[in-house]
Write a protein that holds these residues in place. Structure first.
Motif, PDB file in Angstrom:
ATOM      1  N   PHE A   9      -8.493  -7.382  -1.879  1.00 55.31           N
ATOM      2  CA  PHE A   9      -7.240  -7.896  -1.301  1.00 55.31           C
ATOM      3  C   PHE A   9      -7.281  -7.780   0.219  1.00 55.31           C
ATOM      4  O   PHE A   9      -6.803  -8.667   0.929  1.00 55.31           O
ATOM      5  CB  PHE A   9      -6.040  -7.138  -1.860  1.00 55.31           C
ATOM      6  CG  PHE A   9      -5.585  -7.611  -3.212  1.00 55.31           C
ATOM      7  CD1 PHE A   9      -5.169  -8.922  -3.393  1.00 55.31           C
ATOM      8  CD2 PHE A   9      -5.569  -6.753  -4.293  1.00 55.31           C
ATOM      9  CE1 PHE A   9      -4.739  -9.372  -4.639  1.00 55.31           C
ATOM     10  CE2 PHE A   9      -5.149  -7.186  -5.542  1.00 55.31           C
ATOM     11  CZ  PHE A   9      -4.744  -8.492  -5.720  1.00 55.31           C
ATOM     12  N   GLY A  10      -7.830  -6.683   0.712  1.00 55.03           N
ATOM     13  CA  GLY A  10      -7.953  -6.506   2.153  1.00 55.03           C
ATOM     14  C   GLY A  10      -8.781  -7.599   2.790  1.00 55.03           C
ATOM     15  O   GLY A  10      -8.474  -8.066   3.897  1.00 55.03           O
ATOM     16  N   GLU A  12      -8.866 -10.573   1.913  1.00 54.77           N
ATOM     17  CA  GLU A  12      -8.029 -11.776   1.952  1.00 54.77           C
ATOM     18  C   GLU A  12      -6.848 -11.623   2.915  1.00 54.77           C
ATOM     19  O   GLU A  12      -5.993 -12.504   2.991  1.00 54.77           O
ATOM     20  CB  GLU A  12      -7.497 -12.094   0.545  1.00 54.77           C
ATOM     21  CG  GLU A  12      -8.580 -12.398  -0.470  1.00 54.77           C
ATOM     22  CD  GLU A  12      -9.393 -13.631  -0.114  1.00 54.77           C
ATOM     23  OE1 GLU A  12      -8.798 -14.601   0.400  1.00 54.77           O
ATOM     24  OE2 GLU A  12     -10.621 -13.617  -0.334  1.00 54.77           O
ATOM     25  N   GLY A  13      -6.814 -10.501   3.630  1.00 55.20           N
ATOM     26  CA  GLY A  13      -5.741 -10.275   4.596  1.00 55.20           C
ATOM     27  C   GLY A  13      -4.436  -9.828   3.965  1.00 55.20           C
ATOM     28  O   GLY A  13      -3.367  -9.974   4.558  1.00 55.20           O
ATOM     29  N   VAL A  14      -4.514  -9.270   2.758  1.00 57.46           N
ATOM     30  CA  VAL A  14      -3.321  -8.833   2.034  1.00 57.46           C
ATOM     31  C   VAL A  14      -3.335  -7.317   1.903  1.00 57.46           C
ATOM     32  O   VAL A  14      -4.297  -6.742   1.385  1.00 57.46           O
ATOM     33  CB  VAL A  14      -3.255  -9.474   0.632  1.00 57.46           C
ATOM     34  CG1 VAL A  14      -2.053  -8.956  -0.138  1.00 57.46           C
ATOM     35  CG2 VAL A  14      -3.203 -10.995   0.752  1.00 57.46           C
ATOM     36  N   SER A  15      -2.296  -6.647   2.378  1.00 62.45           N
ATOM     37  CA  SER A  15      -2.186  -5.203   2.256  1.00 62.45           C
ATOM     38  C   SER A  15      -1.855  -4.823   0.822  1.00 62.45           C
ATOM     39  O   SER A  15      -1.072  -5.508   0.155  1.00 62.45           O
ATOM     40  CB  SER A  15      -1.105  -4.665   3.194  1.00 62.45           C
ATOM     41  OG  SER A  15      -1.424  -4.934   4.548  1.00 62.45           O
ATOM     42  N   SER A  16      -2.444  -3.730   0.344  1.00 60.23           N
ATOM     43  CA  SER A  16      -2.178  -3.297  -1.021  1.00 60.23           C
ATOM     44  C   SER A  16      -2.282  -1.782  -1.108  1.00 60.23           C
ATOM     45  O   SER A  16      -2.868  -1.131  -0.237  1.00 60.23           O
ATOM     46  CB  SER A  16      -3.164  -3.947  -2.005  1.00 60.23           C
ATOM     47  OG  SER A  16      -4.493  -3.570  -1.696  1.00 60.23           O
ATOM     48  N   ALA A  17      -1.713  -1.220  -2.142  1.00 56.70           N
ATOM     49  CA  ALA A  17      -1.783   0.215  -2.410  1.00 56.70           C
ATOM     50  C   ALA A  17      -2.071   0.407  -3.883  1.00 56.70           C
ATOM     51  O   ALA A  17      -1.536  -0.322  -4.728  1.00 56.70           O
ATOM     52  CB  ALA A  17      -0.478   0.909  -2.023  1.00 56.70           C
ATOM     53  N   GLY A  18      -2.926   1.372  -4.205  1.00 57.31           N
ATOM     54  CA  GLY A  18      -3.287   1.636  -5.590  1.00 57.31           C
ATOM     55  C   GLY A  18      -2.732   2.974  -6.057  1.00 57.31           C
ATOM     56  O   GLY A  18      -2.664   3.936  -5.279  1.00 57.31           O
ATOM     57  N   PHE A  19      -2.338   3.045  -7.326  1.00 58.04           N
ATOM     58  CA  PHE A  19      -1.752   4.257  -7.890  1.00 58.04           C
ATOM     59  C   PHE A  19      -2.395   4.593  -9.229  1.00 58.04           C
ATOM     60  O   PHE A  19      -2.781   3.701  -9.984  1.00 58.04           O
ATOM     61  CB  PHE A  19      -0.253   4.067  -8.154  1.00 58.04           C
ATOM     62  CG  PHE A  19       0.594   3.864  -6.936  1.00 58.04           C
ATOM     63  CD1 PHE A  19       1.157   4.934  -6.281  1.00 58.04           C
ATOM     64  CD2 PHE A  19       0.829   2.583  -6.454  1.00 58.04           C
ATOM     65  CE1 PHE A  19       1.951   4.749  -5.169  1.00 58.04           C
ATOM     66  CE2 PHE A  19       1.621   2.390  -5.349  1.00 58.04           C
ATOM     67  CZ  PHE A  19       2.185   3.476  -4.692  1.00 58.04           C
ATOM     68  N   GLY A  20      -2.414   5.885  -9.531  1.00 58.15           N
ATOM     69  CA  GLY A  20      -2.638   6.313 -10.888  1.00 58.15           C
ATOM     70  C   GLY A  20      -1.344   6.138 -11.666  1.00 58.15           C
ATOM     71  O   GLY A  20      -0.284   5.904 -11.083  1.00 58.15           O
ATOM     72  N   VAL A  21      -1.415   6.290 -12.985  1.00 61.57           N
ATOM     73  CA  VAL A  21      -0.235   6.032 -13.815  1.00 61.57           C
ATOM     74  C   VAL A  21       0.919   6.954 -13.437  1.00 61.57           C
ATOM     75  O   VAL A  21       2.053   6.516 -13.219  1.00 61.57           O
ATOM     76  CB  VAL A  21      -0.582   6.186 -15.312  1.00 61.57           C
ATOM     77  CG1 VAL A  21       0.677   6.039 -16.162  1.00 61.57           C
ATOM     78  CG2 VAL A  21      -1.621   5.158 -15.726  1.00 61.57           C
ATOM     79  N   GLY A  22       0.659   8.252 -13.345  1.00 57.64           N
ATOM     80  CA  GLY A  22       1.717   9.201 -13.010  1.00 57.64           C
ATOM     81  C   GLY A  22       2.268   8.973 -11.615  1.00 57.64           C
ATOM     82  O   GLY A  22       3.490   9.037 -11.400  1.00 57.64           O
ATOM     83  N   GLU A  23       1.380   8.719 -10.654  1.00 56.85           N
ATOM     84  CA  GLU A  23       1.819   8.458  -9.281  1.00 56.85           C
ATOM     85  C   GLU A  23       2.729   7.235  -9.229  1.00 56.85           C
ATOM     86  O   GLU A  23       3.735   7.221  -8.499  1.00 56.85           O
ATOM     87  CB  GLU A  23       0.614   8.199  -8.376  1.00 56.85           C
ATOM     88  CG  GLU A  23      -0.303   9.372  -8.151  1.00 56.85           C
ATOM     89  CD  GLU A  23      -1.502   8.953  -7.327  1.00 56.85           C
ATOM     90  OE1 GLU A  23      -1.723   9.547  -6.250  1.00 56.85           O
ATOM     91  OE2 GLU A  23      -2.217   8.019  -7.744  1.00 56.85           O
ATOM     92  N   LEU A  99      -3.649 -14.132  -6.332  1.00 58.02           N
ATOM     93  CA  LEU A  99      -2.734 -14.535  -5.267  1.00 58.02           C
ATOM     94  C   LEU A  99      -2.148 -15.915  -5.540  1.00 58.02           C
ATOM     95  O   LEU A  99      -0.961 -16.162  -5.265  1.00 58.02           O
ATOM     96  CB  LEU A  99      -3.469 -14.531  -3.921  1.00 58.02           C
ATOM     97  CG  LEU A  99      -3.906 -13.153  -3.418  1.00 58.02           C
ATOM     98  CD1 LEU A  99      -4.769 -13.294  -2.165  1.00 58.02           C
ATOM     99  CD2 LEU A  99      -2.698 -12.269  -3.129  1.00 58.02           C
ATOM    100  N   ALA A 100      -2.958 -16.813  -6.100  1.00 59.53           N
ATOM    101  CA  ALA A 100      -2.462 -18.151  -6.431  1.00 59.53           C
ATOM    102  C   ALA A 100      -1.399 -18.069  -7.524  1.00 59.53           C
ATOM    103  O   ALA A 100      -0.392 -18.786  -7.490  1.00 59.53           O
ATOM    104  CB  ALA A 100      -3.615 -19.049  -6.881  1.00 59.53           C
TER     105      ALA A 100
END
Length: 213
Positions: A9-10, A12-23, A99-100
């Motif tokens: 994603f980065g 493609e110029g798109v900011s993102s954040a990843g999480f574990g299930v509990g987080e 993204l599409a």
């Protein structure tokens, strides 16, 4: 998988954040409304109780939700749609397709009134289109457009520079200085003033920025 998608994603110029299930559960339940509204889409991997998580997200956000599926199974797909998922995509899938699909969902939503918001002479759309200012479309860079959309979404109240930063660069992006927001806002305000003859964005030190306040 999470870090891999973040990297793609980065690119493609798109900011993102990843999480574990509990987080993820903790964040959705406790995050301020401003942070939740800054998220433009949710991508959910395959994990137990995903349907319950989907309902949790939908209670706080109308942003598109896409589920990744390891295999195609009719019953699980129907359950996800019933829980509020907007689309189910089988892996592997390229981030450009994701993204599409997000764009297609937002365009679908834009066909209803909830996809269009008007404040005085400014109209913004939820499908990524350029806003209309003074009755005509105004082409804006993506980050300036996102700032305007965020200000309009929070019309009537002030938002902080930190909230705007989260909306543009992602809630957990630590690679960009927060002060860059001031530059984006300055450029946006100049363009709006040139089109309208006045600056619709007000600012107060320590209180933040706002439209319609």
């Amino acid at each position: 998988m999470t870090s891999g998608y973040q990297s793609l994603f980065g690119q493609e110029g798109v900011s993102s954040a990843g999480f574990g299930v509990g987080e993820f559960r903790d964040w959705v339940e406790s995050a301020p409304d401003g942070d939740i509204s800054a998220v433009e889409a949710f991508l959910l991997g395959d994990f137990p109780e995903r349907g319950a998580f989907t309902r949790l997200v939908r209670n706080r956000s109308n942003a598109p939700m896409i589920a990744l599926a390891e295999t195609r199974a009719l019953n699980s797909t129907l359950d996800l749609f019933a829980a509020g998922i907007d689309d189910v995509v089988a892996k592997p899938v390229h981030v450009k397709e994701i993204l599409a699909r997000v764009g297609a969902i937002r365009r679908r939503d834009a066909s209803s009134d909830r996809g269009r918001t008007v404040v005085d002479e400014i109209c913004v759309f939820s499908d990524g289109r350029d806003p209309e200012v003074g009755g005509k479309a105004m082409m804006l860079p993506r980050r300036e457009r996102r700032i305007l959309e965020y200000l309009i979404a929070n019309r009537g109240r002030r938002v902080s520079k930190q909230q705007l930063f989260s909306a543009i660069y992602g809630v957990f992006d630590e690679n960009v200085e927060e002060n860059v927001i001031e530059s984006h806002i300055s450029k946006l305000r100049k363009k709006l003033k040139m089109r309208l003859g006045y600056d619709p964005v007000s600012s107060m030190r320590y209180l933040g920025y706002g439209i319609g306040v």
